[in-house]
Scaffold this active site. Sequence first.
Site, PDB file in Angstrom:
ATOM      1  N   ASN A  12       0.821  -1.211   0.000  1.00  0.00           N
ATOM      2  CA  ASN A  12       0.000   0.000   0.000  1.00  0.00           C
ATOM      3  C   ASN A  12       0.857   1.265   0.000  1.00  0.00           C
ATOM      4  O   ASN A  12       0.600   2.207  -0.747  1.00  0.00           O
ATOM      5  CB  ASN A  12      -0.928   0.022   1.224  1.00  0.00           C
ATOM      6  CG  ASN A  12      -1.866  -1.168   1.234  1.00  0.00           C
ATOM      7  OD1 ASN A  12      -1.947  -1.900   0.249  1.00  0.00           O
ATOM      8  ND2 ASN A  12      -2.559  -1.388   2.350  1.00  0.00           N
ATOM      9  N   HIS A  27     -15.992  37.829 -28.214  1.00  0.00           N
ATOM     10  CA  HIS A  27     -17.170  37.161 -28.807  1.00  0.00           C
ATOM     11  C   HIS A  27     -16.876  36.672 -30.230  1.00  0.00           C
ATOM     12  O   HIS A  27     -17.761  36.609 -31.076  1.00  0.00           O
ATOM     13  CB  HIS A  27     -18.388  38.086 -28.825  1.00  0.00           C
ATOM     14  CG  HIS A  27     -18.673  38.696 -27.487  1.00  0.00           C
ATOM     15  ND1 HIS A  27     -19.553  38.163 -26.587  1.00  0.00           N
ATOM     16  CD2 HIS A  27     -18.141  39.791 -26.878  1.00  0.00           C
ATOM     17  CE1 HIS A  27     -19.579  38.912 -25.494  1.00  0.00           C
ATOM     18  NE2 HIS A  27     -18.722  39.898 -25.646  1.00  0.00           N
ATOM     19  N   SER A  68      -7.131  15.674 -48.340  1.00  0.00           N
ATOM     20  CA  SER A  68      -8.385  14.921 -48.359  1.00  0.00           C
ATOM     21  C   SER A  68      -8.268  13.825 -49.409  1.00  0.00           C
ATOM     22  O   SER A  68      -7.667  14.026 -50.466  1.00  0.00           O
ATOM     23  CB  SER A  68      -9.536  15.868 -48.695  1.00  0.00           C
ATOM     24  OG  SER A  68     -10.626  15.131 -49.233  1.00  0.00           O
ATOM     25  N   LYS A 121      -8.055  20.396 -50.564  1.00  0.00           N
ATOM     26  CA  LYS A 121      -8.075  20.553 -49.111  1.00  0.00           C
ATOM     27  C   LYS A 121      -6.688  20.539 -48.489  1.00  0.00           C
ATOM     28  O   LYS A 121      -5.831  19.748 -48.852  1.00  0.00           O
ATOM     29  CB  LYS A 121      -8.905  19.437 -48.462  1.00  0.00           C
ATOM     30  CG  LYS A 121     -10.397  19.519 -48.700  1.00  0.00           C
ATOM     31  CD  LYS A 121     -11.037  20.816 -48.192  1.00  0.00           C
ATOM     32  CE  LYS A 121     -11.050  20.908 -46.692  1.00  0.00           C
ATOM     33  NZ  LYS A 121     -11.994  19.926 -46.101  1.00  0.00           N
ATOM     34  N   GLU A 145      -6.565  19.599 -34.774  1.00  0.00           N
ATOM     35  CA  GLU A 145      -7.864  19.024 -34.408  1.00  0.00           C
ATOM     36  C   GLU A 145      -7.684  17.884 -33.409  1.00  0.00           C
ATOM     37  O   GLU A 145      -8.475  17.711 -32.475  1.00  0.00           O
ATOM     38  CB  GLU A 145      -8.585  18.516 -35.653  1.00  0.00           C
ATOM     39  CG  GLU A 145      -8.963  19.640 -36.613  1.00  0.00           C
ATOM     40  CD  GLU A 145      -9.328  19.101 -37.988  1.00  0.00           C
ATOM     41  OE1 GLU A 145     -10.273  18.311 -38.080  1.00  0.00           O
ATOM     42  OE2 GLU A 145      -8.646  19.466 -38.969  1.00  0.00           O
ATOM     43  N   GLN A 173      -6.035   1.240  -7.568  1.00  0.00           N
ATOM     44  CA  GLN A 173      -5.221   0.725  -8.671  1.00  0.00           C
ATOM     45  C   GLN A 173      -5.555   1.442  -9.995  1.00  0.00           C
ATOM     46  O   GLN A 173      -4.739   1.476 -10.906  1.00  0.00           O
ATOM     47  CB  GLN A 173      -5.451  -0.781  -8.813  1.00  0.00           C
ATOM     48  CG  GLN A 173      -4.629  -1.452  -9.887  1.00  0.00           C
ATOM     49  CD  GLN A 173      -4.623  -2.959  -9.730  1.00  0.00           C
ATOM     50  OE1 GLN A 173      -3.984  -3.493  -8.832  1.00  0.00           O
ATOM     51  NE2 GLN A 173      -5.348  -3.655 -10.581  1.00  0.00           N
ATOM     52  N   LYS A 226      -3.301   4.595 -11.901  1.00  0.00           N
ATOM     53  CA  LYS A 226      -2.103   4.578 -12.743  1.00  0.00           C
ATOM     54  C   LYS A 226      -2.397   4.774 -14.227  1.00  0.00           C
ATOM     55  O   LYS A 226      -1.720   5.546 -14.910  1.00  0.00           O
ATOM     56  CB  LYS A 226      -1.330   3.272 -12.520  1.00  0.00           C
ATOM     57  CG  LYS A 226      -0.517   3.339 -11.221  1.00  0.00           C
ATOM     58  CD  LYS A 226       0.023   2.010 -10.792  1.00  0.00           C
ATOM     59  CE  LYS A 226      -1.032   1.161 -10.129  1.00  0.00           C
ATOM     60  NZ  LYS A 226      -1.585   1.736  -8.878  1.00  0.00           N
TER      61      LYS A 226
HETATM   62  N1  ARG Z   1      -1.456  -3.204  -7.712  1.00  0.00           N
HETATM   63  C1  ARG Z   1      -1.856  -2.492  -6.553  1.00  0.00           C
HETATM   64  C2  ARG Z   1      -2.250  -1.054  -6.897  1.00  0.00           C
HETATM   65  O1  ARG Z   1      -1.942  -0.656  -7.952  1.00  0.00           O
HETATM   66  C3  ARG Z   1      -0.720  -2.445  -5.588  1.00  0.00           C
HETATM   67  C4  ARG Z   1      -1.155  -2.326  -4.164  1.00  0.00           C
HETATM   68  C5  ARG Z   1      -1.734  -3.574  -3.727  1.00  0.00           C
HETATM   69  N2  ARG Z   1      -2.065  -3.539  -2.340  1.00  0.00           N
HETATM   70  C6  ARG Z   1      -2.943  -4.426  -1.884  1.00  0.00           C
HETATM   71  N3  ARG Z   1      -3.216  -4.353  -0.645  1.00  0.00           N
HETATM   72  N4  ARG Z   1      -3.501  -5.288  -2.670  1.00  0.00           N
HETATM   73  O2  ARG Z   1      -2.870  -0.341  -6.143  1.00  0.00           O
END
Ligand code: ARG
Length: 460
Positions: free
Chosen positions: A110, A156, A277, A283, A290, A322, A325
């Site tokens: 954690n 505007h 195009s 074009k 864009e 999780q 990420k």
């Molecule tokens: N893969 C987990 C995450 O990205 C890592 C932490 C996992 N901790 C746990 N108590 N399962 O958060």
Amino acid sequence: MTTLWSGRFDTAPDAQALEWGSSFRFDRRLFEDDVTGSLAWARALARAGVLTDAEARQIDDALTEILDHGRADATFVDGPDEDVHSFVERLLVERLGDAGRRLHTGRSRNEQVSLDLRLYLRRRIPVLQRGVHAVVAALARKASAAGDSLMPAFTHFRPAQPVLVAHYFLAHVAALRRDHARLDAARAEADALTLGSGAIAGTNYAVDVQPLARDLGFGRVVANSIDASSDRDFAASFLYAGALTMVHLSRLAEDLVILCGDEYRFFELSDELSTGSSMMPQKKNPDPLELVRGKTGRAIGHLMALLTTMKGLPSGYNKDLQEDKQAVFDAEDTVAGCLAVVRSVIDGLTLNRDRMNASSSGLLLATDVADYLVGRGVPFRRAHEIVGALVGRLAKEHRDFASLTVADWQAASEFFAADIVGRVTPDASVSAKRTPQSTAPTAVRAALAEVEAWVAGAGG
Ligand code: ARG
């Protein structure tokens, strides 16, 4: 496949659910940071007397070898592991046996996953800042090349008042400078050591967290182990900084899509950064711009996604986190790619000075005419009415101020004198501005010099 937690269970985990819940596919991007954190944790455990010096040395050697291997060959960072933390630990145990099994003493995934993401952002945010810096530098070069050229500024999206083209480019610089500073703030927020927090309550081993923080280059240690295990504010702040950077790139892209278009042709896109195009041979499309505008939705979406993930969590780590990420990584990739392409677009832009100059004159000088009357003692509100009525007549007749004789001016108001004719020009309009943030040529020159000094100094 054994997991880091299989001892608790009599049966193997459901393979499909385990695979589905695994994060190694994407958190392998934290490989380097995970090893960096573990190297420092091993040193801290040795200082605390948990590992012998010999064990700590063995772990150091093995982790260093794993890190070198992974850096040299990205395919090495792969396997059936649940996440990058499990992967690194499996390799360590394969190499060292019991000494490797001691590394996780007093530590939890954690705090480790938060640590890794903090280390990651600390080293990746400056890369994005260099991208912002490069766009600012490109805009500053265009501002410098524009010299005293004029263009209309819009409110505007109707022509409002003449401004220096340089002033326009520096407007986008001002927003991007705030993004650069916001990224600094996100980096500072990530700059805290989480190790020592354990799974939720702290650690039973006498790990001295201050030297550990210094070892990893952190400026401070988190304040509370419960908070630390689920705090992703730093990731949200990063996503906010990234989303706002994208908003600014998108607005710049939108400006250029319009102002490079056939109706305005103020600027011309380089052929290299335009697309054609498949059907219409004439074009010349601004696809890269864009796409920048379009990808802004992703970056904003990632911020919303993380905030929504965070809002329902009870205290302490929950697996929901999780999800942080992929949001961070995709936002990073999106911002980095867009910064690079916008920089190329700006570098390739040519200025159609004649078009812009021609569009800077005419009725958009009306405010200057009103200000002339104010100079003659007419209250502004009255001056606005006089000039408004004059503009109304001229617009109906498809004329502008340049067609007026002194007698015409004086018919509109006795306060107009012969000098009005020379006073109503775009050059006179910009030169009449008095404040430092204005488009007065002296102010714009000073602003450009300040930006150029920043570009030269700010770690580009
Ligand atoms: N893969 C987990 C995450 O990205 C890592 C932490 C996992 N901790 C746990 N108590 N399962 O958060």
